[in-house]
Each structure stands twice: as structure tokens, then as C-alpha cells.
Design an enzyme around this catalytic site. Structure first.
Site, PDB file in Angstrom:
ATOM      1  N   SER A 288       0.819  -1.219   0.000  1.00 21.95           N
ATOM      2  CA  SER A 288       0.000   0.000   0.000  1.00 21.95           C
ATOM      3  C   SER A 288       0.852   1.268   0.000  1.00 21.95           C
ATOM      4  O   SER A 288       0.421   2.303  -0.511  1.00 21.95           O
ATOM      5  CB  SER A 288      -0.935   0.003   1.206  1.00 21.95           C
ATOM      6  OG  SER A 288      -1.893  -1.017   1.045  1.00 21.95           O
TER       7      SER A 288
ATOM      8  N   ARG B 230     -15.289  -6.750   4.039  1.00 16.86           N
ATOM      9  CA  ARG B 230     -15.377  -5.507   3.264  1.00 16.86           C
ATOM     10  C   ARG B 230     -14.822  -5.662   1.853  1.00 16.86           C
ATOM     11  O   ARG B 230     -14.715  -4.695   1.113  1.00 16.86           O
ATOM     12  CB  ARG B 230     -14.656  -4.389   4.025  1.00 16.86           C
ATOM     13  CG  ARG B 230     -15.385  -4.056   5.336  1.00 16.86           C
ATOM     14  CD  ARG B 230     -14.510  -3.256   6.271  1.00 16.86           C
ATOM     15  NE  ARG B 230     -14.182  -1.964   5.701  1.00 16.86           N
ATOM     16  CZ  ARG B 230     -13.275  -1.136   6.228  1.00 16.86           C
ATOM     17  NH1 ARG B 230     -12.645  -1.459   7.330  1.00 16.86           N
ATOM     18  NH2 ARG B 230     -13.033   0.017   5.664  1.00 16.86           N
TER      19      ARG B 230
ATOM     20  N   VAL C 144      -4.613  -2.882   4.547  1.00 16.64           N
ATOM     21  CA  VAL C 144      -3.681  -2.806   5.677  1.00 16.64           C
ATOM     22  C   VAL C 144      -4.422  -3.400   6.876  1.00 16.64           C
ATOM     23  O   VAL C 144      -5.507  -2.940   7.237  1.00 16.64           O
ATOM     24  CB  VAL C 144      -3.246  -1.357   5.962  1.00 16.64           C
ATOM     25  CG1 VAL C 144      -2.112  -1.344   6.990  1.00 16.64           C
ATOM     26  CG2 VAL C 144      -2.799  -0.663   4.689  1.00 16.64           C
ATOM     27  N   ILE C 145      -3.821  -4.451   7.447  1.00 21.38           N
ATOM     28  CA  ILE C 145      -4.510  -5.187   8.504  1.00 21.38           C
ATOM     29  C   ILE C 145      -3.683  -5.116   9.784  1.00 21.38           C
ATOM     30  O   ILE C 145      -2.543  -5.588   9.825  1.00 21.38           O
ATOM     31  CB  ILE C 145      -4.760  -6.648   8.062  1.00 21.38           C
ATOM     32  CG1 ILE C 145      -5.565  -6.638   6.743  1.00 21.38           C
ATOM     33  CG2 ILE C 145      -5.510  -7.411   9.152  1.00 21.38           C
ATOM     34  CD1 ILE C 145      -5.738  -7.990   6.099  1.00 21.38           C
TER      35      ILE C 145
ATOM     36  N   HIS D 114       3.577  -1.850  12.274  1.00 19.41           N
ATOM     37  CA  HIS D 114       3.623  -0.452  11.818  1.00 19.41           C
ATOM     38  C   HIS D 114       2.376  -0.112  10.996  1.00 19.41           C
ATOM     39  O   HIS D 114       2.415   0.627  10.035  1.00 19.41           O
ATOM     40  CB  HIS D 114       4.920  -0.120  11.082  1.00 19.41           C
ATOM     41  CG  HIS D 114       5.199  -0.979   9.881  1.00 19.41           C
ATOM     42  ND1 HIS D 114       5.466  -2.309   9.933  1.00 19.41           N
ATOM     43  CD2 HIS D 114       5.264  -0.658   8.571  1.00 19.41           C
ATOM     44  CE1 HIS D 114       5.673  -2.776   8.717  1.00 19.41           C
ATOM     45  NE2 HIS D 114       5.548  -1.792   7.871  1.00 19.41           N
TER      46      HIS D 114
HETATM   47  N1  INI Z   1       1.436  -3.211   3.012  1.00 23.65           N
HETATM   48  C1  INI Z   1       0.114  -3.386   2.855  1.00 23.65           C
HETATM   49  O1  INI Z   1      -0.423  -3.084   1.791  1.00 23.65           O
HETATM   50  N2  INI Z   1      -0.640  -3.872   3.888  1.00 23.65           N
HETATM   51  C2  INI Z   1      -0.087  -4.219   5.076  1.00 23.65           C
HETATM   52  O2  INI Z   1      -0.838  -4.665   5.984  1.00 23.65           O
HETATM   53  C3  INI Z   1       1.295  -4.066   5.242  1.00 23.65           C
HETATM   54  N3  INI Z   1       1.925  -4.474   6.457  1.00 23.65           N
HETATM   55  O3  INI Z   1       1.345  -5.291   7.172  1.00 23.65           O
HETATM   56  O4  INI Z   1       3.021  -4.085   6.764  1.00 23.65           O
HETATM   57  C4  INI Z   1       2.059  -3.547   4.181  1.00 23.65           C
HETATM   58  N4  INI Z   1       3.378  -3.363   4.293  1.00 23.65           N
HETATM   59  C5  INI Z   1       4.247  -3.166   3.168  1.00 23.65           C
HETATM   60  C6  INI Z   1       4.352  -1.716   2.750  1.00 23.65           C
HETATM   61  O5  INI Z   1       3.172  -1.274   2.113  1.00 23.65           O
HETATM   62  C7  INI Z   1       5.490  -1.534   1.770  1.00 23.65           C
HETATM   63  O6  INI Z   1       5.280  -2.323   0.631  1.00 23.65           O
HETATM   64  C8  INI Z   1       6.866  -1.891   2.355  1.00 23.65           C
HETATM   65  O7  INI Z   1       7.077  -1.216   3.575  1.00 23.65           O
HETATM   66  C9  INI Z   1       7.981  -1.487   1.374  1.00 23.65           C
HETATM   67  O8  INI Z   1       7.981  -0.074   1.192  1.00 23.65           O
END
Ligand code: INI
Length: 142
Positions: free
Chosen positions: A42, A113, A67-68, A74
Site C-alpha cells: 500500500s 469488506r 492494511v490489517i 507499523h
Molecule cells: N502493506 C500493505 O499493503 N498492507 C499491510 O498490511 C502491510 N503491512 O502489514 O506491513 C504492508 N506493508 C508493506 C508496505 O506497504 C510496503 O510495501 C513496504 O514497507 C515497502 O515499502
């Protein structure tokens, strides 16, 4: 129409994408004409979405992610980083970028959702994208 989809939590984001394409078809559009781009997570949605918006080739860009909280320490940073970066794209480029990112406490909530008990947030994001693209087209004609 452009659509950026996060591969992180793809079990959920694939369902959001299916919902978005369903909405586009139901509103008279063609899913085949949607340019779909996949990114790692994300936090990367906005970078690809901004490039698509700035290209001038798309009337709106849908950003889909999940994002869960249960699965990350984080959560807040990923959720708020994605939200604020996507929110800037529309005002900066003039092309609407729609926030279709689920922010959930648990996987079950995300499933609900993404097409189960609580509708499909991808469908709703695509409806918002269609509406905003039409609003901007109308404003440009006035
Ligand atoms: N990215 C997500 O889309 N959802 C999540 O829940 C998530 N968690 O759990 O950390 C997540 N992390 C990755 C982040 O978006 C980046 O891709 C990563 O930090 C590299 O920049």
C-alpha cells in the site's frame, strides 16, 4: 481508467479489484480498457498512481490495498502514509486518485469488506472514480 493494486494481502486486494471491475462494467465501461498496475504494498500505491495521473492517459486512478492491524506492528504508519500520499495526487495533478485501501483490525473484517458481508470497497472506490471523472469532465466543458 487506471487501477493500482497492492500485492501485499493479495487474497483481499484481488477481491477488491474484482469488485472495481464489476462496478466499471455495471456503469457501462469496459474492464478490458482498465490499465491495471501491481505494486508491492500500500505504501507504493501513490507512486505508481501519480505517474499514471501525470501521464494524462487516465481520467481517474483507483488505488486498491489492504492494511490489517493484526499483521503489522507499523499499521498506523502504512495506513496513514498510504492515505496522505494518495490524497495529494488529485489536487496536485487534476486527475482524481481514489483511496480504495481497507484499513482493518483483523483479516475477517477485511474479508467482509472485500465482497463478503459488508459490500466490496473496490466496487465503491470504482464508483467514486467514475463520479469524479464525470465531475471533472463536466467542469472542463463549462
Ligand atoms: N502493506 C500493505 O499493503 N498492507 C499491510 O498490511 C502491510 N503491512 O502489514 O506491513 C504492508 N506493508 C508493506 C508496505 O506497504 C510496503 O510495501 C513496504 O514497507 C515497502 O515499502
Amino acid at each position: 481508467m487506471g487501477c493500482v493494486v497492492s500485492r501485499f494481502n493479495s487474497f483481499i486486494t484481488d477481491r477488491l479489484l474484482a469488485g472495481a471491475l464489476d462496478a466499471i462494467r455495471r456503469h457501462g465501461g469496459s474492464a478490458e480498457h482498465v490499465r491495471i498496475v501491481r505494486v508491492p504494498g500500500s505504501l507504493e500505491l501513490a507512486t505508481a498512481a501519480k505517474a499514471m495521473a501525470a501521464s494524462g492517459k487516465f481520467d481517474a486512478v483507483i488505488c486498491l490495498g489492504a492494511v490489517i492491524r493484526g499483521e503489522t506492528d507499523h499499521y498506523e504508519r502504512v495506513a496513514s502514509g498510504a492515505a496522505s500520499s494518495i490524497a495529494r495526487i488529485g489536487p496536485e495533478t487534476g486527475v482524481p486518485a481514489i483511496f480504495g485501501v481497507l484499513t482493518c483490525d483483523e483479516l475477517e473484517q477485511a474479508i467482509n469488506r472485500a465482497g463478503a458481508k459488508n459490500g466490496n470497497a473496490g466496487f465503491q472506490a470504482a464508483v467514486a472514480a467514475i463520479e469524479m471523472a464525470n465531475v471533472l469532465k463536466k467542469l472542463a466543458r463549462e
